[in-house]
Design a protein around this motif. Structure first.
Motif, PDB file in Angstrom:
ATOM      1  N   ARG A  54      50.769 -31.973   4.298  1.00 55.63           N
ATOM      2  CA  ARG A  54      50.535 -31.125   5.421  1.00 55.63           C
ATOM      3  C   ARG A  54      50.502 -32.101   6.659  1.00 55.63           C
ATOM      4  O   ARG A  54      49.999 -33.028   6.619  1.00 55.63           O
ATOM      5  CB  ARG A  54      49.234 -30.223   5.459  1.00 55.63           C
ATOM      6  CG  ARG A  54      49.402 -29.238   4.346  1.00 55.63           C
ATOM      7  CD  ARG A  54      49.629 -27.905   4.837  1.00 55.63           C
ATOM      8  NE  ARG A  54      49.996 -26.951   3.768  1.00 55.63           N
ATOM      9  CZ  ARG A  54      50.259 -25.755   3.808  1.00 55.63           C
ATOM     10  NH1 ARG A  54      50.316 -25.174   5.192  1.00 55.63           N
ATOM     11  NH2 ARG A  54      50.200 -24.882   2.959  1.00 55.63           N
ATOM     12  N   SER A 113      57.186 -31.426   7.207  1.00 56.77           N
ATOM     13  CA  SER A 113      56.449 -30.635   6.689  1.00 56.77           C
ATOM     14  C   SER A 113      56.585 -29.247   6.983  1.00 56.77           C
ATOM     15  O   SER A 113      56.646 -28.205   5.993  1.00 56.77           O
ATOM     16  CB  SER A 113      54.951 -30.994   7.423  1.00 56.77           C
ATOM     17  OG  SER A 113      54.106 -29.972   7.018  1.00 56.77           O
ATOM     18  N   GLN A 117      57.445 -26.297   4.223  1.00 62.50           N
ATOM     19  CA  GLN A 117      56.659 -24.824   4.141  1.00 62.50           C
ATOM     20  C   GLN A 117      57.624 -23.526   4.168  1.00 62.50           C
ATOM     21  O   GLN A 117      57.449 -22.461   3.759  1.00 62.50           O
ATOM     22  CB  GLN A 117      55.617 -24.856   5.021  1.00 62.50           C
ATOM     23  CG  GLN A 117      54.380 -25.674   4.431  1.00 62.50           C
ATOM     24  CD  GLN A 117      53.506 -26.378   5.384  1.00 62.50           C
ATOM     25  OE1 GLN A 117      53.126 -25.760   6.392  1.00 62.50           O
ATOM     26  NE2 GLN A 117      53.471 -27.783   5.294  1.00 62.50           N
ATOM     27  N   ARG A 118      58.496 -23.824   5.344  1.00 62.90           N
ATOM     28  CA  ARG A 118      59.367 -22.584   5.765  1.00 62.90           C
ATOM     29  C   ARG A 118      60.854 -23.261   5.624  1.00 62.90           C
ATOM     30  O   ARG A 118      61.466 -23.894   6.541  1.00 62.90           O
ATOM     31  CB  ARG A 118      59.215 -22.245   7.121  1.00 62.90           C
ATOM     32  CG  ARG A 118      57.730 -21.283   7.195  1.00 62.90           C
ATOM     33  CD  ARG A 118      57.652 -20.936   8.529  1.00 62.90           C
ATOM     34  NE  ARG A 118      56.483 -20.340   8.823  1.00 62.90           N
ATOM     35  CZ  ARG A 118      56.190 -18.891   8.704  1.00 62.90           C
ATOM     36  NH1 ARG A 118      57.195 -18.230   8.018  1.00 62.90           N
ATOM     37  NH2 ARG A 118      55.008 -18.353   8.915  1.00 62.90           N
ATOM     38  N   THR A 129      55.383 -23.998  15.751  1.00 62.91           N
ATOM     39  CA  THR A 129      54.948 -25.042  14.713  1.00 62.91           C
ATOM     40  C   THR A 129      54.963 -26.348  15.359  1.00 62.91           C
ATOM     41  O   THR A 129      54.209 -27.423  15.398  1.00 62.91           O
ATOM     42  CB  THR A 129      55.387 -24.822  13.492  1.00 62.91           C
ATOM     43  OG1 THR A 129      55.451 -23.606  13.078  1.00 62.91           O
ATOM     44  CG2 THR A 129      54.829 -25.742  12.449  1.00 62.91           C
TER      45      THR A 129
END
Ligand code: FES
Ligand code: FES
Length: 165
Positions: A54, A113, A117-118, A129
């Motif tokens: 992350r 990152s 995640q997306r 983000t």
């Protein structure tokens, strides 16, 4: 105090105060100067690395909080991809994203990152983000490069499915 870190796949033991910001341990103790100092108050994102996959801002993160978790810096990002440039790094070259470049290692760590995640973020998700600050105003090219990586990954996945289908 001895603190053991796992940085870019290597175990490193450092002798620092536990409340030392991780940024200074990475830069000053370990010599990994690709991670930059911008504001020191977790506002600009120049100091972003991955902690356990992350994106985190390291200028306010005590080194003790990173003990026992994998840390990846910009220097380690291509190692994740078997010695090749990470596709986000390659897109940054292809789309000529950087100007002065100072913010860009943090930007790339935040973007890689996000994409993990997306896989196909919308412009709104990118804006929400990727809050890293770029004095040179590269935000339009950042967005374009993010969409290019997402599209290429989708096309790559589709080709794999065709081969296996
Ligand atoms: S230097 Fe860490 S967020 Fe700006
Ligand atoms: S490229 Fe110059 S600050 Fe972002």
């Amino acid at each position: 105090m001895a603190i053991t870190l796992t940085v870019n796949g290597q175990t490193r033991t450092v002798d620092v105060e536990p409340d030392t910001p991780l940024l200074w341990v990475l830069r000053d103790t370990l010599g990994l100067t690709g991670t930059k100092f911008g504001c020191g108050i977790a506002a600009c994102g120049a100091c972003t690395v991955h902690l356990d996959g992350r994106a985190v801002r390291t200028c306010t993160l005590p080194v003790s909080a990173a003990e026992g978790m994998p840390i990846t810096t910009i220097e380690g990002l291509e190692q994740v991809q078997d010695g090749e440039l990470h596709d986000v790094q390659q897109a940054w070259i292809d789309h000529q994203v950087p100007q002065c470049g100072y913010c860009q290692s943090g930007m790339i760590m935040a973007v890689s990152s996000l994409l993990a995640q997306r896989p196909d973020p919308s412009d709104e998700q990118i804006d929400a983000t990727i809050t890293n600050i770029c004095r040179c105003g590269t935000f339009v090219r950042v967005r374009r490069a993010i969409h290019a990586v997402a599209d290429a990954r989708k096309a790559g996945g589709a080709k794999k499915e065709e081969r296996h289908g």
